[in-house]
Design an enzyme around this catalytic site. Sequence first.
Site, PDB file in Angstrom:
ATOM      1  N   ASP A 326      -0.068  -3.106  -3.217  1.00 37.38           N
ATOM      2  CA  ASP A 326      -1.347  -2.750  -2.627  1.00 37.38           C
ATOM      3  C   ASP A 326      -2.488  -3.661  -3.038  1.00 37.38           C
ATOM      4  O   ASP A 326      -3.470  -3.788  -2.307  1.00 37.38           O
ATOM      5  CB  ASP A 326      -1.672  -1.288  -2.955  1.00 37.38           C
ATOM      6  CG  ASP A 326      -0.769  -0.330  -2.184  1.00 37.38           C
ATOM      7  OD1 ASP A 326      -0.520  -0.594  -0.999  1.00 37.38           O
ATOM      8  OD2 ASP A 326      -0.289   0.649  -2.765  1.00 37.38           O
ATOM      9  N   TYR A 410      -2.383   6.760   1.632  1.00 35.89           N
ATOM     10  CA  TYR A 410      -2.632   7.116   0.240  1.00 35.89           C
ATOM     11  C   TYR A 410      -4.063   6.787  -0.179  1.00 35.89           C
ATOM     12  O   TYR A 410      -4.661   5.822   0.301  1.00 35.89           O
ATOM     13  CB  TYR A 410      -1.681   6.354  -0.701  1.00 35.89           C
ATOM     14  CG  TYR A 410      -0.485   7.163  -1.156  1.00 35.89           C
ATOM     15  CD1 TYR A 410      -0.638   8.233  -2.027  1.00 35.89           C
ATOM     16  CD2 TYR A 410       0.794   6.857  -0.712  1.00 35.89           C
ATOM     17  CE1 TYR A 410       0.459   8.962  -2.459  1.00 35.89           C
ATOM     18  CE2 TYR A 410       1.899   7.590  -1.134  1.00 35.89           C
ATOM     19  CZ  TYR A 410       1.720   8.636  -1.997  1.00 35.89           C
ATOM     20  OH  TYR A 410       2.805   9.380  -2.428  1.00 35.89           O
TER      21      TYR A 410
END
Length: 736
Positions: A326, A410
């Site tokens: 990420d 998320y």
Amino acid sequence: MAAGRPHPLTQLSTAEFTKARDIIVKLCGSSQSVYFRQICLEEPSRTSLVPYLEAEHAGTLTGETPRPARHARVEYDIIKADGHEAVRAVVDLDAGKVVSNDVASAYSFPYYTVDEFTQFLDHCLASDLFKDAMSEFSIPEGFEVTIDPWPYGGSDNEDDPRYMQGIVFARDGRKNHPDTNHYGHPIPIIPVMDWVTKKIVRVDRLATGGSEDGLEPAPRGDEPKKLFENANSAEWVPELLDQPTRTDLKPLNVTQPEGASFTIQSDGLVEWQKWRFRIGFTPREGAVLHDVCYQNRPTFYRLSFSELTVPYADPRPPFHRKQAFDFGDGGVGRMANNLTLGCDCLGAIHYVDSLLAGPDGSPTPAKSVVCLHEQDNGILWKHTNFRSGNAVVARSRELVVQFICTLANYEYIFAYKLDLAGGITLETRATGMVSVAAIDHGKASKYGNVVSPGVLAQNHQHIFAARIDPAIDSYRDTRVVLEESHGVKMDPKTNPYGNLYEVRRHVVDRARHVDAEPRLNRTIKMENPSRQNSISGKNVAYKLVAPATQMILADEESIHTQRAQFAQHNAWVTGHRDGEFWVAGEFTNQSRVEAGGVGDMVRRGDWFTDEGDPKAGSSNGPGSHGTNGHGGHGRKSSPVVWPVYGFTHNPRVEDWPVMPMEMYQIHLRPTDFFEHNPALDVPSRKNESSVLVPCCGGNNGTTNGNSDGSVQKDPVAHGQGIENSTDASAAGAHVE
């Protein structure tokens, strides 16, 4: 500091940002098409910055003090018909020129920007391949197709071009609400796009059976397959819930009537209690802490979060490509939330803004991407004199530096928490929505958990790494030591009763990894070997307290592990190199191996002490399993510590449709750094806004009440500063 000259660690101003962009545009000329990815401060080299910081803390800075040149880092693409060139440039803003301009090697693909993620949906919906794939399914009237762009994961072939994949869902548009759940109704296909041509090159079909049904998808039927026939509502926005929100949760306010106890300057300097540090912000890392000092004594040169990899455990192709990095594939700074007063942080808040690059290199404001606030954290220290019944208690307070990023489904909440006793906590929280796949009604799977009819939440891991660049009471002299506590065999002379244990120390003399060993209380200490505590005689130090969490579970020969070698061990110690911030290397997007990450840093063979010089020879020490090798390019340098931690997420039904947060913390605690408890001077002050809550349905917490509902006449006698005593005068010695 001379007037008008920014501190070397201050974020770029709008004028500096624009100047850097204009210099690159001029360099490239009008004949080349340029796509800007990032413009931010290029941090000064440690060699040039340390003398400046030392003069700053000594109070000897003048206009004549040598200062590091002001540099900007610019990352951009040169767009060509047959591909893009990814370029990393450094611009000297003082001299107005480019000082370096490096083109990344072939198949070193850059991260994706928010702009590129946004474009993906339109390209998919316009594709005939995608339309044909969707014709396999029949979705209810009023449902709208949505697609989450995803990094392609570990590429199956070494020569794949730059791809992006998408995970497909449908949302219930009949509710006429923009926040209906985009993830409640998964569609079992994954489109793959060539980002250079912007064409959908194929659409992968997904298996939807149980784990006993094999790895391949079922053959395509002659008639469209009906989807969502047994689906449940998966709404999470309050106004769309099938149940009312609670009405019995009374307000709990954080009030600071005299304002905050911290100050922050426009150049990022923060002062709170005895702490002093500077806040930076990068598109990849988010908030970064620089030059962290306590009572003007340096403790850490730089603190940051470095990477997060999320490998999924569903072996059915193409789910094996579900592995995001990420930080490296997108950047948590680019995805940072614009925080809202009274929601993400409570109390007296200060927000920090930043700038991000638009596709044309223009400075785009990123508002309120970091928040600073204070919070109570329970009891800091307390002792009761059982002879007199008197107690003294000090409350723990933290200064929180927090940012939050949304990465499709998320949310990750990252925070640095500084306390009143010289400690720092690096905290990570995960929330948001689990990534789901379709599963046939009535089926179960060992690859995950059915969280709603037709919805499988796949097993996966979240493995984080932080970067700790220590400066323990000096910018020039820090070493790392491993300490272990070992039981000792009974001995009639030295340990006759068998209760002895001893602390064993091992100096980390060269780059290596470290594995956790809770049974030995293996601890990483960062200490100054030249400065000793006047009381204990031991070296002043900070110790790292980190959870001994599970590391990556994918086979060590798999692409998942090869591209995330950092995730195999609980910590790494490497030699400092300027600009080396990435635990998994600079280019993670579509990588097949971890290039330039901590594995390579260890293999180059840096050493930290004369004993660690390969010519002198040294041992690996505990926790390394003897895997260290020297690549012949090492040098003596200061150590950097990379703690690795995370959680194995085997989803539960309670994680749906939105997941209660999961929290992990790393603690940096002073160890013989001070000559006594540094929080001894924290006032033991009674909180006058606290009230008694009566039982039996009385006036619920609105007065200082007794258990019978009457008003407490003398609240001091029963305040937090005294226990087991009815003598009101005794409290006055300890409670203000």
